[in-house]
Design a protein around this motif. Structure first.
Motif, PDB file in Angstrom:
ATOM      1  N   ARG A  85       0.745  -0.831  -0.069  1.00 20.74           N
ATOM      2  CA  ARG A  85      -0.223  -0.037   0.365  1.00 20.74           C
ATOM      3  C   ARG A  85       0.570   0.543   0.298  1.00 20.74           C
ATOM      4  O   ARG A  85       0.737   2.637  -0.350  1.00 20.74           O
ATOM      5  CB  ARG A  85      -0.924  -0.248   1.361  1.00 20.74           C
ATOM      6  CG  ARG A  85      -1.659  -1.316   1.651  1.00 20.74           C
ATOM      7  CD  ARG A  85      -2.593  -0.958   0.416  1.00 20.74           C
ATOM      8  NE  ARG A  85      -3.809  -1.765   0.743  1.00 20.74           N
ATOM      9  CZ  ARG A  85      -3.219  -4.015   0.715  1.00 20.74           C
ATOM     10  NH1 ARG A  85      -2.828  -4.373   0.213  1.00 20.74           N
ATOM     11  NH2 ARG A  85      -4.905  -4.713   1.199  1.00 20.74           N
ATOM     12  N   SER A  86       2.260   1.376   0.354  1.00 16.61           N
ATOM     13  CA  SER A  86       2.971   2.458   1.028  1.00 16.61           C
ATOM     14  C   SER A  86       4.390   1.397   0.365  1.00 16.61           C
ATOM     15  O   SER A  86       4.957   1.251   0.050  1.00 16.61           O
ATOM     16  CB  SER A  86       2.664   2.748   1.249  1.00 16.61           C
ATOM     17  OG  SER A  86       2.922   1.910   2.661  1.00 16.61           O
ATOM     18  N   ASP A  87       5.102   2.993   0.443  1.00 13.42           N
ATOM     19  CA  ASP A  87       6.539   2.921  -0.181  1.00 13.42           C
ATOM     20  C   ASP A  87       6.521   1.376  -1.587  1.00 13.42           C
ATOM     21  O   ASP A  87       7.955   0.880  -1.318  1.00 13.42           O
ATOM     22  CB  ASP A  87       7.277   2.531   1.122  1.00 13.42           C
ATOM     23  CG  ASP A  87       9.245   2.420   1.287  1.00 13.42           C
ATOM     24  OD1 ASP A  87       9.543   3.225   0.812  1.00 13.42           O
ATOM     25  OD2 ASP A  87       9.820   2.214   1.988  1.00 13.42           O
ATOM     26  N   LEU A  88       6.313   1.787  -2.274  1.00 12.55           N
ATOM     27  CA  LEU A  88       6.476   0.933  -3.653  1.00 12.55           C
ATOM     28  C   LEU A  88       7.952   1.443  -3.588  1.00 12.55           C
ATOM     29  O   LEU A  88       8.404   2.333  -4.245  1.00 12.55           O
ATOM     30  CB  LEU A  88       5.130   1.437  -4.178  1.00 12.55           C
ATOM     31  CG  LEU A  88       4.356   1.036  -3.822  1.00 12.55           C
ATOM     32  CD1 LEU A  88       3.837   1.448  -5.290  1.00 12.55           C
ATOM     33  CD2 LEU A  88       3.277  -0.147  -3.872  1.00 12.55           C
ATOM     34  N   PRO A  89       8.345  -0.184  -4.277  1.00 13.79           N
ATOM     35  CA  PRO A  89       9.925   0.094  -4.506  1.00 13.79           C
ATOM     36  C   PRO A  89      10.235   0.054  -6.345  1.00 13.79           C
ATOM     37  O   PRO A  89       9.081  -0.111  -6.822  1.00 13.79           O
ATOM     38  CB  PRO A  89      10.473  -1.349  -4.579  1.00 13.79           C
ATOM     39  CG  PRO A  89       9.453  -2.393  -4.223  1.00 13.79           C
ATOM     40  CD  PRO A  89       7.999  -1.766  -3.685  1.00 13.79           C
ATOM     41  N   GLY A  90      10.960   0.779  -6.772  1.00 18.26           N
ATOM     42  CA  GLY A  90      10.878   0.988  -7.881  1.00 18.26           C
ATOM     43  C   GLY A  90      12.659   1.115  -8.439  1.00 18.26           C
ATOM     44  O   GLY A  90      13.370   1.217  -7.599  1.00 18.26           O
ATOM     45  N   ILE A  91      12.840   1.442 -10.059  1.00 20.66           N
ATOM     46  CA  ILE A  91      14.015   1.539 -10.591  1.00 20.66           C
ATOM     47  C   ILE A  91      13.756   2.662 -11.679  1.00 20.66           C
ATOM     48  O   ILE A  91      12.738   3.317 -12.338  1.00 20.66           O
ATOM     49  CB  ILE A  91      14.541   0.231 -11.698  1.00 20.66           C
ATOM     50  CG1 ILE A  91      13.725  -0.595 -10.810  1.00 20.66           C
ATOM     51  CG2 ILE A  91      15.114  -0.063 -12.338  1.00 20.66           C
ATOM     52  CD1 ILE A  91      14.268  -2.607 -11.447  1.00 20.66           C
ATOM     53  N   TRP A  92      14.799   3.822 -11.456  1.00 19.39           N
ATOM     54  CA  TRP A  92      15.100   4.468 -12.245  1.00 19.39           C
ATOM     55  C   TRP A  92      15.651   4.198 -13.650  1.00 19.39           C
ATOM     56  O   TRP A  92      16.731   3.228 -13.203  1.00 19.39           O
ATOM     57  CB  TRP A  92      16.291   5.702 -11.855  1.00 19.39           C
ATOM     58  CG  TRP A  92      15.290   6.613 -10.618  1.00 19.39           C
ATOM     59  CD1 TRP A  92      15.639   6.794  -9.105  1.00 19.39           C
ATOM     60  CD2 TRP A  92      14.324   7.298 -10.567  1.00 19.39           C
ATOM     61  NE1 TRP A  92      15.079   7.467  -8.872  1.00 19.39           N
ATOM     62  CE2 TRP A  92      13.898   7.952  -9.123  1.00 19.39           C
ATOM     63  CE3 TRP A  92      13.563   7.984 -11.673  1.00 19.39           C
ATOM     64  CZ2 TRP A  92      12.909   8.854  -9.058  1.00 19.39           C
ATOM     65  CZ3 TRP A  92      12.639   9.357 -11.381  1.00 19.39           C
ATOM     66  CH2 TRP A  92      12.440   9.295  -9.761  1.00 19.39           C
ATOM     67  N   THR A  93      14.753   4.510 -14.695  1.00 18.11           N
ATOM     68  CA  THR A  93      15.571   4.333 -16.265  1.00 18.11           C
ATOM     69  C   THR A  93      15.704   5.931 -16.736  1.00 18.11           C
ATOM     70  O   THR A  93      14.383   6.286 -16.935  1.00 18.11           O
ATOM     71  CB  THR A  93      14.858   3.428 -16.270  1.00 18.11           C
ATOM     72  OG1 THR A  93      15.035   3.068 -18.004  1.00 18.11           O
ATOM     73  CG2 THR A  93      13.199   3.579 -16.494  1.00 18.11           C
ATOM     74  N   MET A  94      16.514   5.038 -18.181  1.00 14.14           N
ATOM     75  CA  MET A  94      16.347   6.528 -19.093  1.00 14.14           C
ATOM     76  C   MET A  94      14.047   5.894 -19.855  1.00 14.14           C
ATOM     77  O   MET A  94      14.216   4.657 -19.648  1.00 14.14           O
ATOM     78  CB  MET A  94      17.566   5.901 -20.507  1.00 14.14           C
ATOM     79  CG  MET A  94      18.338   7.056 -19.647  1.00 14.14           C
ATOM     80  SD  MET A  94      19.990   7.120 -20.945  1.00 14.14           S
ATOM     81  CE  MET A  94      21.164   7.430 -20.319  1.00 14.14           C
ATOM     82  N   PRO A  95      14.308   6.813 -20.608  1.00 16.72           N
ATOM     83  CA  PRO A  95      12.873   6.300 -21.420  1.00 16.72           C
ATOM     84  C   PRO A  95      12.588   5.520 -21.654  1.00 16.72           C
ATOM     85  O   PRO A  95      13.641   5.227 -22.646  1.00 16.72           O
ATOM     86  CB  PRO A  95      12.429   7.549 -21.626  1.00 16.72           C
ATOM     87  CG  PRO A  95      13.071   9.020 -21.146  1.00 16.72           C
ATOM     88  CD  PRO A  95      14.222   8.308 -20.259  1.00 16.72           C
ATOM     89  N   PHE A  96      12.150   4.482 -22.424  1.00 17.35           N
ATOM     90  CA  PHE A  96      12.184   3.615 -23.492  1.00 17.35           C
ATOM     91  C   PHE A  96      10.506   2.686 -23.400  1.00 17.35           C
ATOM     92  O   PHE A  96       9.553   3.029 -23.126  1.00 17.35           O
ATOM     93  CB  PHE A  96      12.587   2.240 -22.981  1.00 17.35           C
ATOM     94  CG  PHE A  96      12.305   1.552 -21.646  1.00 17.35           C
ATOM     95  CD1 PHE A  96      11.401   0.247 -22.079  1.00 17.35           C
ATOM     96  CD2 PHE A  96      12.553   2.076 -20.235  1.00 17.35           C
ATOM     97  CE1 PHE A  96      11.110  -0.092 -21.172  1.00 17.35           C
ATOM     98  CE2 PHE A  96      12.775   0.942 -19.504  1.00 17.35           C
ATOM     99  CZ  PHE A  96      11.176   0.367 -19.542  1.00 17.35           C
ATOM    100  N   ASN A  97      10.522   2.684 -25.045  1.00 14.61           N
ATOM    101  CA  ASN A  97       9.502   2.420 -25.884  1.00 14.61           C
ATOM    102  C   ASN A  97       9.567   0.399 -25.889  1.00 14.61           C
ATOM    103  O   ASN A  97      10.059   0.184 -26.818  1.00 14.61           O
ATOM    104  CB  ASN A  97       8.843   2.962 -26.959  1.00 14.61           C
ATOM    105  CG  ASN A  97       7.580   2.889 -27.536  1.00 14.61           C
ATOM    106  OD1 ASN A  97       6.475   1.542 -26.678  1.00 14.61           O
ATOM    107  ND2 ASN A  97       7.307   3.420 -28.045  1.00 14.61           N
ATOM    108  N   THR A  98       8.585  -0.071 -25.405  1.00 16.19           N
ATOM    109  CA  THR A  98       8.592  -1.485 -25.248  1.00 16.19           C
ATOM    110  C   THR A  98       7.780  -2.273 -26.257  1.00 16.19           C
ATOM    111  O   THR A  98       7.909  -3.526 -26.879  1.00 16.19           O
ATOM    112  CB  THR A  98       8.227  -2.498 -24.444  1.00 16.19           C
ATOM    113  OG1 THR A  98       6.850  -2.022 -23.795  1.00 16.19           O
ATOM    114  CG2 THR A  98       9.089  -2.428 -22.927  1.00 16.19           C
TER     115      THR A  98
END
Length: 379
Positions: free
Chosen positions: A220-233
């Motif tokens: 519900r909070s403090d969601l983990p993540g990854i900083w990345t350059m923009p990309f388009n799959t």
């Protein structure tokens, strides 16, 4: 909680001046001009309302300042190596930036967070292994003798991939230790005057440490993540892979179709069962970068097809329905579901479990290698 920077606030409106177009450029002096008529340039911050949140800088935050002698990014700095540090109330620049009747203006740029290696305004190194929220000021803001306090509106240079893992009948402890984003550009440069990112030629993996335990309905909070350059799959050349390490096991997946743009956060929801981990592509959302929480998540349309094999290979069933996703679990490996995919390396009498969500039915293109089919848990 992720720390996100947004803006530097001015205390006065700045005046444009004809000196912006001067042909004769004053000679910079160390520390800026320090004549009796010199005026020190200052910066200040306050709570800034950005989208839905009130954010503020914290004590000991710091950033790089580039005080140019004129409005060209290639011009000299009034003083080199300026570091701005926040003490919880005000910003202090070291060394100080001063202007006088000879150097009437300072043209200010900023990059955050501070890094001593950031010395060239238009070629700020981008290293995703640092996993920081890189910020830039954009076009110059002039300080003048009458208005020496400047306003720098900071912008996000990167994209944020946020993950929420939801266990469904998962019997493990659910200890998540690592996320990895692979086959993406991991380095490049940023032009802090425009925000333009130039990607490096090499692709690789970006890893983010995680120390969370899955919970029913998702985090519900403090969601983990990854900083990345923009990309388009959606483009074949930018397909990206994702992996998560949970309870000592690493799950390898393909990132769903998404166009990740600069300065945005994208939240991905995944379902974890005893048979595997997979993205729900229907639950991917674009959200504000200041959001760090999520609502309780549920997954509908669950179905499990259990096959007892009669040979060394078989094809997975083809599920009908919109945004179908799932997992395939064999005695040797776990993989994301894809229709009519050949599974080899089997032997007669083994069990293959195919889980799906959002499906309305299924067919087998061939029953070769399929002994018996158990549909007792296909809803």
């Amino acid at each position: 909680m992720k720390k996100i920077y947004f803006s530097l606030l001015a205390i006065a409106t700045l005046t444009a001046c004809s000196s912006c177009e001067k042909k004769d450029e004053p000679t910079p002096t160390p520390g800026g001009t320090d004549t009796p008529d010199a005026v020190e340039v200052t910066i200040s911050t306050a709570n800034i309302e950005t989208k839905a949140a009130q954010l503020e800088f914290k004590a000991n935050d710091a950033m790089n300042i580039f005080p140019k002698v004129n409005n060209q990014t290639t011009s000299a700095n009034i003083v080199d190596g300026v570091k701005a540090t926040f003490d919880g109330n005000k910003w202090t620049m070291t060394p100080a930036v001063k202007i006088n009747e000879t150097q009437k203006n300072a043209f200010m740029y900023a990059v955050s967070p501070y890094d001593a290696s950031y010395t060239e305004l238009t070629k700020i190194p981008v290293d995703l292994n640092k996993q920081v929220d890189l910020m830039y000021s954009g076009s110059y803001v002039p300080a003048s003798l009458t208005s020496p306090a400047v306003k720098l509106n900071m912008k996000h240079a990167l994209s944020l991939m946020t993950l929420n893992i939801v266990p469904v009948n998962y019997t493990g402890a659910g200890s998540v230790k690592e996320f990895k984003l692979d086959d993406v550009c991991i380095a490049g440069t940023l032009d802090a005057s425009t925000g333009k990112l130039t990607k490096g030629a090499d692709k690789g993996a970006v890893t983010a440490a995680v120390n969370k335990t899955v919970s029913q309905g998702g985090w519900r909070s403090d969601l983990p993540g990854i900083w990345t350059m923009p990309f388009n799959t959606k483009i074949d050349s930018e397909k990206a892979k994702f992996s998560a390490t949970i309870d000592g096991k690493t799950y390898q997946l393909e990132v769903p179709e998404v166009e990740m743009k600069q300065g945005y956060q994208y939240i991905f929801r995944l379902v974890l069962t005893d048979n595997g981990l997979e993205f729900d592509p229907s639950k991917t959302e674009t959200i504000s970068l200041n959001v760090t929480d999520d609502a309780e998540q549920s997954f509908e349309g669950y179905g499990k097809v259990t096959v007892k094999t009669s040979g060394s290979a078989m094809l997975t069933p083809s599920f009908s329905g919109d945004m179908v996703f799932g997992t395939v679990n064999t005695p040797g490996k776990t993989m994301p579901y894809s229709p009519a995919k050949e599974i080899d390396g089997l032997s007669s009498g083994q069990t293959v479990v195919v889980e799906s969500w959002n499906s309305t039915g299924f067919t087998f293109e061939t029953l070769e290698g399929v002994g018996t089919i158990d549909l007792s848990q296909y809803e």
